[in-house]
Motif scaffolding. Structure first.
Motif, PDB file in Angstrom:
ATOM      1  N   UNK A  36     -13.932 -23.327  -5.270  1.00 20.39           N
ATOM      2  CA  UNK A  36     -14.984 -24.149  -4.143  1.00 20.39           C
ATOM      3  C   UNK A  36     -16.501 -23.334  -4.753  1.00 20.39           C
ATOM      4  N   UNK A  38     -20.738 -24.070  -3.683  1.00 15.84           N
ATOM      5  CA  UNK A  38     -21.826 -24.594  -3.178  1.00 15.84           C
ATOM      6  C   UNK A  38     -23.400 -23.700  -3.724  1.00 15.84           C
ATOM      7  N   UNK A  43     -24.052 -29.772  -2.283  1.00 16.65           N
ATOM      8  CA  UNK A  43     -22.713 -30.010  -0.893  1.00 16.65           C
ATOM      9  C   UNK A  43     -21.611 -29.065  -1.740  1.00 16.65           C
ATOM     10  N   UNK A  44     -21.089 -28.529  -1.198  1.00 14.09           N
ATOM     11  CA  UNK A  44     -20.075 -28.149  -1.458  1.00 14.09           C
ATOM     12  C   UNK A  44     -19.010 -29.050  -2.531  1.00 14.09           C
ATOM     13  N   UNK A  46     -15.821 -28.869  -5.605  1.00 11.84           N
ATOM     14  CA  UNK A  46     -14.854 -27.984  -6.201  1.00 11.84           C
ATOM     15  C   UNK A  46     -15.226 -27.530  -7.296  1.00 11.84           C
ATOM     16  N   UNK A  49      -8.658 -25.207  -9.724  1.00 12.54           N
ATOM     17  CA  UNK A  49      -7.871 -25.101  -9.031  1.00 12.54           C
ATOM     18  C   UNK A  49      -6.617 -24.693  -9.567  1.00 12.54           C
ATOM     19  N   UNK A  86     -16.482 -20.243  -2.291  1.00  8.59           N
ATOM     20  CA  UNK A  86     -15.289 -19.970  -1.819  1.00  8.59           C
ATOM     21  C   UNK A  86     -13.955 -19.955  -2.203  1.00  8.59           C
ATOM     22  N   UNK A  95      -6.571 -28.162   3.931  1.00  5.18           N
ATOM     23  CA  UNK A  95      -7.410 -27.022   3.272  1.00  5.18           C
ATOM     24  C   UNK A  95      -7.607 -25.897   3.988  1.00  5.18           C
ATOM     25  N   UNK A  97     -10.325 -22.937   4.030  1.00  9.86           N
ATOM     26  CA  UNK A  97     -11.030 -21.268   3.076  1.00  9.86           C
ATOM     27  C   UNK A  97     -10.875 -20.070   3.285  1.00  9.86           C
TER      28      UNK A  97
ATOM     29  N   UNK B  35     -14.613 -30.736   9.277  1.00  8.17           N
ATOM     30  CA  UNK B  35     -14.504 -29.889   8.481  1.00  8.17           C
ATOM     31  C   UNK B  35     -16.302 -28.856   9.916  1.00  8.17           C
ATOM     32  N   UNK B  43     -15.445 -23.181   5.637  1.00  8.42           N
ATOM     33  CA  UNK B  43     -15.533 -24.413   6.483  1.00  8.42           C
ATOM     34  C   UNK B  43     -13.601 -24.186   7.025  1.00  8.42           C
ATOM     35  N   UNK B 102      -7.908 -34.260  -4.764  1.00  7.87           N
ATOM     36  CA  UNK B 102      -8.969 -33.704  -4.926  1.00  7.87           C
ATOM     37  C   UNK B 102      -9.972 -34.295  -3.888  1.00  7.87           C
ATOM     38  N   UNK B 103     -10.633 -33.200  -3.073  1.00  6.10           N
ATOM     39  CA  UNK B 103     -11.362 -33.480  -1.775  1.00  6.10           C
ATOM     40  C   UNK B 103     -13.235 -33.953  -2.414  1.00  6.10           C
ATOM     41  N   UNK B 105     -16.566 -33.821  -0.866  1.00 13.57           N
ATOM     42  CA  UNK B 105     -17.097 -32.893   0.045  1.00 13.57           C
ATOM     43  C   UNK B 105     -18.494 -33.837   0.603  1.00 13.57           C
ATOM     44  N   UNK B 106     -19.552 -34.326   1.792  1.00 14.63           N
ATOM     45  CA  UNK B 106     -20.530 -34.643   2.395  1.00 14.63           C
ATOM     46  C   UNK B 106     -21.976 -33.519   2.392  1.00 14.63           C
ATOM     47  N   UNK B 107     -22.930 -33.782   2.713  1.00 17.52           N
ATOM     48  CA  UNK B 107     -23.563 -33.295   2.670  1.00 17.52           C
ATOM     49  C   UNK B 107     -23.146 -32.116   3.761  1.00 17.52           C
TER      50      UNK B 107
END
Lengths: 107, 114
Positions: A36, A38, A43-44, A46, A49, A86, A95, A97, B35, B43, B102-103, B105-107
């Motif tokens: 991942x 950032x 935001x984080x 992907x 994979x 990450x 998941x 990390x 998280x 996280x 796939x995840x 993410x929010x801010x």
């Protein structure tokens, strides 16, 4: 125990030089591995994979089960690659990390 | 379309107070994750919902933490009797289908307990 280790907190690389971000994992079974990223003030998200075996933004990562590693590589660093990276693994739907490596590309 | 949203973006509270953090997942995503990210760490998984039910809450640190998702969409993370050690960024993510998607993410919500 399930664990992801990223040994470098900070990696500084000159623009145009190769990049390798290290990741080792511990998992009893066949995990799914991810990277991942950032970027600053974003935001984080992907990056890639292991099951897709793609190259995203010039980055690749190969799963080495013998060494339990999933290092992220790029042959020629670009300034826009500066970000927090990450490594993560998925086991049983959740998941896990690593602590992350900050990649700083020097001009 | 809209991504995952979280409110508030920042929350400052006093030790001992109760807080609620909200997550709006991507429409149609059945899986939702919380998280916690402390300074200098990656996280850390807290809880995973599949629909309305908590499929895995093994990451909740203690009984002061609780999360709900009553209608299978919006989720609220609730923290009782906050402690300074609860200060962190709380991230929410959602994914389609089961836990293999796939995840996104929010801010995040930055919680500061004084």
């Amino acid at each position: 125990a399930q664990r992801v280790t990223q040994p470098e907190k900070l990696l500084s690389v000159f623009k145009g030089a190769p990049v390798e971000l290290k990741c080792n994992y511990s998992y009893s079974g066949s995990p799914e591995l991810f990277w991942y990223v950032q970027y600053s003030r974003q935001r984080l998200q992907l990056l890639l994979r292991h099951i897709s075996r793609e190259s995203i933004k010039g980055f690749t990562a190969d799963l080495n089960k013998g060494e339990t590693s999933f290092h992220l590589k790029k042959p020629f660093a670009q300034e826009e690659d500066s970000a927090m990276y990450y490594c993560a693994l998925r086991g049983n739907d959740k998941i896990i990390f690593g602590k992350g490596t900050r990649l700083h590309i020097l001009p | 379309g809209a991504g995952v949203s979280q409110t508030p973006s920042n929350k400052v509270t006093e030790k001992g107070k109760y807080v609620e953090l909200r997550c709006d997942p991507i429409s149609g995503h059945t899986a939702l994750y919380w998280y916690r990210q402390s300074l200098g760490q990656g996280p850390e998984f807290l809880i995973y919902f599949q629909g309305t039910g908590a499929a895995d809450d093994s990451g909740l640190p203690n009984d002061r933490f609780f999360a709900v998702r009553p209608e299978g969409s919006v989720s609220t993370l609730k923290i009782q009797r906050t402690e300074r050690g609860d200060s962190a960024v709380y991230l929410c993510a959602s994914s389609e289908g089961g836990g293999s998607g796939e995840q996104y993410f929010g801010p995040g919500t930055r919680l500061t307990v004084t």
